[in-house]
Scaffold this motif. Structure first.
Motif, PDB file in Angstrom:
ATOM      1  N   PHE A  18      -0.593  -1.032  -6.280  1.00 52.21           N
ATOM      2  CA  PHE A  18      -1.132  -1.166  -7.625  1.00 52.21           C
ATOM      3  C   PHE A  18      -2.637  -1.022  -7.527  1.00 52.21           C
ATOM      4  N   SER A  19      -3.320  -0.908  -8.652  1.00 55.19           N
ATOM      5  CA  SER A  19      -4.770  -0.768  -8.578  1.00 55.19           C
ATOM      6  C   SER A  19      -5.352  -2.097  -8.120  1.00 55.19           C
ATOM      7  N   GLY A  20      -6.165  -2.052  -7.076  1.00 52.77           N
ATOM      8  CA  GLY A  20      -6.715  -3.281  -6.534  1.00 52.77           C
ATOM      9  C   GLY A  20      -5.974  -3.758  -5.317  1.00 52.77           C
ATOM     10  N   ASP A  21      -5.032  -2.920  -4.793  1.00 50.39           N
ATOM     11  CA  ASP A  21      -4.246  -3.355  -3.643  1.00 50.39           C
ATOM     12  C   ASP A  21      -5.067  -3.458  -2.359  1.00 50.39           C
ATOM     13  N   LEU A  22      -6.268  -2.873  -2.363  1.00 49.95           N
ATOM     14  CA  LEU A  22      -7.101  -2.928  -1.156  1.00 49.95           C
ATOM     15  C   LEU A  22      -7.438  -4.364  -0.791  1.00 49.95           C
ATOM     16  N   ILE A  23      -7.745  -5.164  -1.812  1.00 50.68           N
ATOM     17  CA  ILE A  23      -8.096  -6.564  -1.575  1.00 50.68           C
ATOM     18  C   ILE A  23      -6.887  -7.309  -0.997  1.00 50.68           C
ATOM     19  N   LEU A  24      -5.721  -7.034  -1.563  1.00 54.98           N
ATOM     20  CA  LEU A  24      -4.496  -7.692  -1.085  1.00 54.98           C
ATOM     21  C   LEU A  24      -4.226  -7.300   0.369  1.00 54.98           C
ATOM     22  N   ALA A  25      -4.467  -6.024   0.690  1.00 49.57           N
ATOM     23  CA  ALA A  25      -4.240  -5.555   2.058  1.00 49.57           C
ATOM     24  C   ALA A  25      -5.145  -6.297   3.021  1.00 49.57           C
ATOM     25  N   LEU A  26      -6.425  -6.437   2.651  1.00 52.45           N
ATOM     26  CA  LEU A  26      -7.365  -7.174   3.504  1.00 52.45           C
ATOM     27  C   LEU A  26      -6.858  -8.583   3.752  1.00 52.45           C
ATOM     28  N   TYR A  27      -6.276  -9.170   2.688  1.00 55.42           N
ATOM     29  CA  TYR A  27      -5.760 -10.523   2.800  1.00 55.42           C
ATOM     30  C   TYR A  27      -4.556 -10.574   3.745  1.00 55.42           C
ATOM     31  N   PHE A  28      -3.655  -9.592   3.592  1.00 53.30           N
ATOM     32  CA  PHE A  28      -2.443  -9.601   4.393  1.00 53.30           C
ATOM     33  C   PHE A  28      -2.715  -9.356   5.870  1.00 53.30           C
TER      34      PHE A  28
ATOM     35  N   VAL B 282       0.869  -1.181   0.000  1.00 53.75           N
ATOM     36  CA  VAL B 282       0.000   0.000   0.000  1.00 53.75           C
ATOM     37  C   VAL B 282       0.906   1.231   0.000  1.00 53.75           C
ATOM     38  N   PRO B 283       0.418   2.347  -0.552  1.00 55.66           N
ATOM     39  CA  PRO B 283       1.259   3.549  -0.583  1.00 55.66           C
ATOM     40  C   PRO B 283       1.474   4.102   0.821  1.00 55.66           C
ATOM     41  N   THR B 284       2.737   4.257   1.209  1.00 54.72           N
ATOM     42  CA  THR B 284       3.015   4.781   2.546  1.00 54.72           C
ATOM     43  C   THR B 284       2.815   6.287   2.569  1.00 54.72           C
ATOM     44  N   ILE B 285       3.399   6.971   1.580  1.00 55.76           N
ATOM     45  CA  ILE B 285       3.278   8.422   1.503  1.00 55.76           C
ATOM     46  C   ILE B 285       2.516   8.751   0.230  1.00 55.76           C
ATOM     47  N   TYR B 286       1.427   9.511   0.355  1.00 57.46           N
ATOM     48  CA  TYR B 286       0.612   9.828  -0.814  1.00 57.46           C
ATOM     49  C   TYR B 286       1.319  10.865  -1.690  1.00 57.46           C
ATOM     50  N   GLY B 287       1.209  10.705  -2.989  1.00 61.25           N
ATOM     51  CA  GLY B 287       1.727  11.710  -3.901  1.00 61.25           C
ATOM     52  C   GLY B 287       3.175  11.494  -4.278  1.00 61.25           C
ATOM     53  N   SER B 288       3.846  10.518  -3.668  1.00 58.90           N
ATOM     54  CA  SER B 288       5.231  10.243  -4.030  1.00 58.90           C
ATOM     55  C   SER B 288       5.292   8.911  -4.736  1.00 58.90           C
ATOM     56  N   GLU B 289       5.888   8.920  -5.924  1.00 54.53           N
ATOM     57  CA  GLU B 289       5.910   7.677  -6.686  1.00 54.53           C
ATOM     58  C   GLU B 289       6.786   6.636  -5.999  1.00 54.53           C
TER      59      GLU B 289
ATOM     60  N   LEU C 292     -10.915   0.200  -6.032  1.00 56.23           N
ATOM     61  CA  LEU C 292     -10.265  -0.709  -5.097  1.00 56.23           C
ATOM     62  C   LEU C 292      -8.794  -0.353  -4.939  1.00 56.23           C
ATOM     63  N   SER C 293      -8.416   0.820  -5.419  1.00 56.40           N
ATOM     64  CA  SER C 293      -7.024   1.236  -5.304  1.00 56.40           C
ATOM     65  C   SER C 293      -6.877   2.205  -4.133  1.00 56.40           C
ATOM     66  N   VAL C 294      -5.961   1.880  -3.228  1.00 57.17           N
ATOM     67  CA  VAL C 294      -5.785   2.724  -2.048  1.00 57.17           C
ATOM     68  C   VAL C 294      -5.352   4.126  -2.462  1.00 57.17           C
ATOM     69  N   THR C 295      -4.479   4.202  -3.476  1.00 60.46           N
ATOM     70  CA  THR C 295      -3.989   5.509  -3.925  1.00 60.46           C
ATOM     71  C   THR C 295      -5.147   6.408  -4.355  1.00 60.46           C
ATOM     72  N   GLU C 296      -6.097   5.834  -5.115  1.00 65.81           N
ATOM     73  CA  GLU C 296      -7.224   6.658  -5.583  1.00 65.81           C
ATOM     74  C   GLU C 296      -8.127   7.042  -4.431  1.00 65.81           C
ATOM     75  N   ILE C 297      -8.255   6.156  -3.441  1.00 71.07           N
ATOM     76  CA  ILE C 297      -9.082   6.494  -2.271  1.00 71.07           C
ATOM     77  C   ILE C 297      -8.465   7.672  -1.530  1.00 71.07           C
ATOM     78  N   VAL C 298      -7.126   7.647  -1.384  1.00 67.64           N
ATOM     79  CA  VAL C 298      -6.463   8.773  -0.722  1.00 67.64           C
ATOM     80  C   VAL C 298      -6.644  10.035  -1.545  1.00 67.64           C
ATOM     81  N   ALA C 299      -6.511   9.898  -2.862  1.00 69.60           N
ATOM     82  CA  ALA C 299      -6.621  11.067  -3.737  1.00 69.60           C
ATOM     83  C   ALA C 299      -7.993  11.715  -3.586  1.00 69.60           C
ATOM     84  N   ALA C 300      -9.029  10.875  -3.429  1.00 66.82           N
ATOM     85  CA  ALA C 300     -10.384  11.407  -3.313  1.00 66.82           C
ATOM     86  C   ALA C 300     -10.588  12.161  -2.014  1.00 66.82           C
ATOM     87  N   GLN C 301      -9.699  11.916  -1.007  1.00 71.00           N
ATOM     88  CA  GLN C 301      -9.897  12.555   0.294  1.00 71.00           C
ATOM     89  C   GLN C 301      -9.086  13.826   0.455  1.00 71.00           C
TER      90      GLN C 301
END
Lengths: 222, 301
Positions: free
Chosen positions: B99-109, B85-92, B161-170
């Motif tokens: 990656f897109s869809g990492d939310l599902i992987l995070a739930l799994y981990f 998952v992205p640790t710091i938003y806005g930094s590549e 389902l992408s954490v990055t996009e969820i952060v971007a929306a906030q």
């Protein structure tokens, strides 16, 4: 050594027996062989160069994990160490509930023969390097139980003791001072009790079996 | 997008920062807990010494292959959660391997470590280990329910389902955080958060100084040190997820530090204020209070 095998027969639950598994097989269970390891202890000598070993010893001395196992009245003097008044945590001392994770065994006061057996088992399950501290006069010379038929008199005969804290009972302040002394011993690299135990294993076992008559476990059970 | 090798270095650096941050923060929080009990508490650097001591113990024993793999799985859970998952938003670079869809992987981990631990503790053959694992699994499962439903609510709300996009929306002010746009889901997720942080009132699984120490009963030396390492990485990784999903993420390391600390403090505050639940009480608590809240949050979107 006198032979007590007739007087103290093996407990029924420790005898080998046939067990039927849920899927219909029949297997033989021998508790003394299956539940314990019979390998004798090994000497784990300090192998690193001196400066590294000193550094490790410093880490060991500043992180003493005590096995939460009280054997006599002295255990009551250990509890105040966890509370606000004495707070031993600020010296890197913690209590652990399992011998696997502890490296300091406090024999807190008199040790009856029955408890000695449990203390030996606990000590042998701890991981090296491990330290033993005898607390109170009872562990030094029997103390007020000097003529008791049922307690041991000198703890050092049965387990390798690194430090005694004298008193009846020693107050928590004395315990804290004792821990500081133990830290000095560990830092000096002199707290090699576990290796001494492994080296003189036969001797220790002979003395232990001389007092524990119902010895129904392997010689060494980690 | 082609893979950049420099990302590996950044990922390792993230791990290093988070491990040290976790070691220090856990000690500070423990000190605060001790002060609540009128004690002085452990030294700030005590966690480092404990970790070092456990790594350099001279003898260790084994109970079999799964016994080795238990702590490894646990640590994999923590590191995997952190790195995907992205640790710091806005930094590549600090987005690590998200990656897109990492939310599902995070739930799994989040659940992966507990399962690995169950296998390892089962192999050790100690009855208290088995007991601790079954308690832990039932509690974590029930704590996971409100969290999972809240995550679905968030995913529906932002249609991704992408954490990055969820952060971007906030982004764009405090009021656009999920905390304010969907308070019910966040409340439910925070209950789940308390349940999985292994602090009172939900720490009967791993009561560290009592007879039933739980799953790690048989783990010692380096095995225990691996578990300790994970105990410092995993909470931070988990808080990073929460921070990203509900509290607007972090745009820089200082903001990251403050937000993670404050979120950890929530569980510490609750921990010193409330007594312990038994396992069946906490399961009931999550089903009665957590799940309905989460479902309300689901209806909210």
């Amino acid at each position: 050594m006198k032979d007590d095998s007739r007087k103290f027969p093996l407990r029924p639950e420790l005898e080998p027996r046939e067990v039927k598994t849920p899927d219909g097989q029949t297997i033989t269970v021998d508790p003394l062989r299956d539940y314990f390891c019979e390998a004798a202890p090994r000497v784990h000598a300090p192998v690193y160069v001196k400066i590294v070993e000193d550094f490790f010893n410093w880490a060991r001395s500043e992180s003493l994990w005590i096995l939460g196992f009280g054997t006599g009245c002295g255990a009551i003097e250990m509890r105040p160490l966890m509370t606000p008044r004495f707070d031993a945590y600020r010296f890197g001392i913690q209590w652990r509930p399992t011998p696997r994770q502890a490296n300091l065994l406090m024999i807190s006061g008199y040790l009856s023969v029955k408890t000695l057996k449990r203390a030996i088992r606990s000590y042998e399950q701890m991981q090296s390097p491990k330290y033993v501290v005898g607390l109170g006069s009872c562990t030094i010379n029997g103390g007020m139980y000097f003529d008791s038929y049922n307690t041991i008199k000198r703890l050092d005969d049965y387990l390798p003791v690194d430090l005694y804290i004298a008193g009846c009972m020693p107050r928590p302040e004395a315990l804290l001072k004792g821990f500081e002394d133990l830290k000095k011993i560990i830092r000096a690299g002199k707290a090699e009790g576990a290796n001494a135990y492994a080296e003189n294993f036969a001797q220790y076992k002979e003395r232990q079996k001389a007092v524990i008559h119902d010895w129904d476990m392997p010689d060494y059970n980690w | 997008m082609d893979f950049q090798w420099i990302k590996v270095a950044y990922a390792l650096l993230t791990l290093f920062i988070v491990l040290n941050y976790g070691l220090l923060m856990t000690a500070v929080i423990q000190k605060m807990g001790a002060r609540a009990g009128r004690r002085y508490g452990i030294r700030v650097y005590q966690n480092y010494i404990d970790l070092l001591k456990n790594y350099v113990l001279r003898s260790k024993i084994t109970h079999g292959y799964m016994y080795y793999l238990g702590p490894v799985f646990r640590l994999t859970g923590g590191i995997g959660l952190l790195l995907f998952v992205p640790t710091i938003y806005g930094s590549e670079m600090w987005a690590n391997f998200s990656f897109s869809g990492d939310l599902i992987l995070a739930l799994y981990f989040v659940f992966f470590g507990t399962l690995g631990m169950a296998l390892g503790a089962g192999e050790s053959g100690h009855p208290l280990s088995a007991l601790g694992v079954s308690r832990g699994l039932s509690q974590v499962t029930s704590a996971e329910l409100p969290f999972a439903i809240a995550v679905f609510a968030v995913a529906l709300q932002y249609q991704t389902l992408s954490v990055t996009e969820i952060v971007a929306a906030q982004q764009g002010g405090v009021m656009s955080w999920t905390l304010f746009t969907n308070p019910f889901a966040v409340a439910a997720a925070m209950l789940g958060f308390l349940g999985s942080m292994m602090r009172a009132p939900f720490d009967v699984v791993l009561a560290p100084q009592e007879i039933p120490i739980g799953p790690p009963t048989e783990f010692h030396s380096a095995y225990l040190a691996l578990l300790q390492t994970n105990r410092n990485i995993f909470p931070v990784a988990k808080i990073v997820i929460y921070m990203n999903l509900f509290f607007g993420g972090a745009a820089s390391w200082p903001v990251f530090g403050i937000k993670v600390f404050l979120l950890y403090l929530v569980s510490a505050f609750v921990g010193v204020a409330f007594p312990r639940f038994r396992v069946e009480q906490s399961v009931r608590f999550f089903l009665i209070w957590g799940v309905p809240l989460a479902i309300v949050g689901l209806y909210w979107v």
